[in-house]
Enzyme design. Structure first.
Site, PDB file in Angstrom:
ATOM      1  N   ASP A 261     -47.493  -8.214 -11.200  1.00 60.05           N
ATOM      2  CA  ASP A 261     -48.140  -8.502 -12.438  1.00 60.05           C
ATOM      3  C   ASP A 261     -47.564  -7.274 -12.796  1.00 60.05           C
ATOM      4  O   ASP A 261     -47.763  -6.064 -12.699  1.00 60.05           O
ATOM      5  CB  ASP A 261     -49.518  -8.624 -12.477  1.00 60.05           C
ATOM      6  N   ASP A 284     -44.596 -12.260 -12.307  1.00 54.78           N
ATOM      7  CA  ASP A 284     -45.301 -12.795 -12.561  1.00 54.78           C
ATOM      8  C   ASP A 284     -45.691 -12.574 -13.689  1.00 54.78           C
ATOM      9  O   ASP A 284     -45.397 -12.158 -15.257  1.00 54.78           O
ATOM     10  CB  ASP A 284     -46.233 -13.284 -11.332  1.00 54.78           C
ATOM     11  N   ASP A 288     -52.987 -10.557 -15.684  1.00 54.18           N
ATOM     12  CA  ASP A 288     -53.487 -11.897 -14.900  1.00 54.18           C
ATOM     13  C   ASP A 288     -55.212 -11.171 -14.896  1.00 54.18           C
ATOM     14  O   ASP A 288     -54.934 -10.207 -14.343  1.00 54.18           O
ATOM     15  CB  ASP A 288     -53.080 -12.232 -13.557  1.00 54.18           C
ATOM     16  N   ARG A 341     -49.328 -20.145 -20.713  1.00 53.56           N
ATOM     17  CA  ARG A 341     -50.417 -19.667 -19.734  1.00 53.56           C
ATOM     18  C   ARG A 341     -50.643 -18.252 -20.813  1.00 53.56           C
ATOM     19  O   ARG A 341     -50.593 -17.544 -20.558  1.00 53.56           O
ATOM     20  CB  ARG A 341     -50.168 -18.624 -18.369  1.00 53.56           C
TER      21      ARG A 341
END
Length: 449
Positions: A261, A284, A288, A341
């Site tokens: 991430d 990714d 997050d 997302r």
């Protein structure tokens, strides 16, 4: 899994080539007091046998322009094959990059960023030695074409945003607020080892990142840190992990080609502000937030050339840790073709998604799942087939309330249920103005810190 991008990250072993050039040229629609000029930052983000990814940021130092073409020549046979954020063509050694619809207008000191993939000969990949803007050779000056008036005329156009881009707003103002390192001593880092040590040190600190730092994995960030990027500061290959710590500010950094991430906030981390950063070409998540974390503001960031953008709540079976937490504000972010997302939400209530610009998101904009409560307010959706919906994949639906959004070639989304009230004060920009406000202000390099 996007194996192509992951492969690019893992086998890019050569040093990034970076050139910063000050260029000048006649800009279109120049007034009598025009100071024609621009600054160009060119870098090789990653390189692998037979190919490389390049990034270019052009900053207009003169009067506002509408429409631009940047040209340069390669000296070692490089060939551009694909571009994003600009339309690129090549004739022989000369490359021409022309703005696309959303970044053609550049105010004074405003920037446009684009990227491209290209081939190279595996032996030499030198940066271009010069650029030209709108067919005028670079001179390296910004001399006005006529002397400026003794008394400048008053501005007839107020700043586009009713809220200063540098102000902290949203959930990170709650629970005692977010101050990061405050007035602690400043440390400037230029290497991966120095950055790792500074982030992981105990005690309050202000950490300035200078230049391009190449690293891998996730670097632990401890409590009471302010991490600021100097102009052009870039993190390539790795990300930041805020795990169980609190009071962290991350601003004005460019993250590229991370292999996990870019920023991971987890394990009940609280009071985090992630602001004015740029994210592209990662593996990714860009940002997050999960496992009981709370009181987070994600503002004025730009995400492009990337798939899974911002996940809030990592799994459907983590309700015991997440319910009552995961309260996040997402505002004035530029979701620039990022696929999905933007964010995807589990459990958090209320989650506030306001005044963001969504452009050509191929998957969806916002998803509310697993009993989350999401307020989608005052956003600008352009060429987005699915702006927002309830449920996603195997995750059950949450609640979503939408109001005062603006749609261009995009349908209205799916709504349902109710959302808890927003406890903090904020200024809501008119949704139809959000595109111009956000494209002018979001991303790294748009503020001075």
């Amino acid at each position: 899994m996007r194996t192509g991008r992951r492969r690019m990250t893992l086998i890019a072993t050569t040093a990034a080539a970076t050139a910063t050039l000050v260029t000048a040229g006649l800009l279109t629609s120049v007034s009598a007091q025009a100071a024609a000029g621009c600054q160009v930052a060119y870098s090789v983000a990653s390189q692998w046998p037979g190919g490389f990814t390049g990034n270019v940021t052009v900053t207009n130092l003169g009067d506002p322009v509408s429409g631009w073409t940047l040209r340069w020549s390669y000296g070692a046979g490089q060939q551009v094959s694909q571009a994003w954020g600009a339309t690129a063509s090549q004739s022989g050694s000369q490359v021409s990059a022309t703005n696309v619809d959303y970044n053609g207008n550049l105010a004074t000191n405003a920037s446009a960023t684009f990227g491209f993939n290209a081939s190279w000969n595996n032996s030499s990949n030198p940066a271009p030695s010069s650029f030209s803007l709108n067919n005028v050779a670079c001179t390296g000056s910004t001399t006005p074409t006529t002397p400026p008036p003794t008394t400048p005329p008053p501005s007839s156009t107020p700043p586009p945003s009713t809220q200063p881009p540098s102000a902290l707003v949203g959930w990170a103002t709650q629970n005692g607020g977010t101050t990061g390192g405050g007035n602690a001593a400043t440390t400037t880092v230029t290497t991966a080892s120095a950055l790792t040590s500074a982030l992981n040190a105990t005690g309050a600190a202000v950490i300035r990142v200078s230049g391009t730092i190449t690293c891998s994995g996730m670097l632990r960030v401890r409590s009471n840190k302010t991490i600021l990027g100097n102009y052009g500061a870039t993190i390539v290959g790795c990300g930041f992990n805020v795990s169980g710590d609190r009071n962290v500010i991350i601003r004005n950094l460019t993250f590229r080609s991370w292999n996990d991430d870019a920023i991971n906030v987890q394990e009940s981390a609280t009071n985090i502000w992630i602001d004015h950063n740029s994210f592209s070409n990662g593996y990714d998540g860009a940002v997050d937030i999960k496992r009981g974390s709370d009181f987070v503001t994600v503002s004025w960031n730009r995400v492009f050339s990337h798939d899974k953008t911002m996940l809030l709540g990592h799994s459907d079976d983590n309700a015991s840790q997440d319910v009552g937490h995961l309260r996040v504000s997402y505002h004035h972010n530029w979701f620039d073709g990022s696929n999905q997302r933007n964010p995807r939400v589990r459990f958090g209530n209320p989650v506030h998604v306001y005044n963001n610009y969504y452009r050509a998101n191929g998957g969806y904009g916002v998803a509310s799942t697993e009993n989350a409560g999401v307020l989608v307010e005052g956003n600008y959706f352009e060429n987005v087939d699915d702006p927002y919906h309830l449920g996603e994949g195997d995750s059950g639906p949450g609640s979503l309330v939408a109001r005062n959004n603006h749609f261009v070639n995009s349908p209205t989304g799916q709504t349902g249920g109710s959302v808890e009230s927003i406890p903090y004060s904020y200024q809501l920009d008119t949704a139809s103005n959000v595109k111009s406000i956000v494209t002018a202000g979001a991303g790294a390099g748009k503020i001075t810190v």
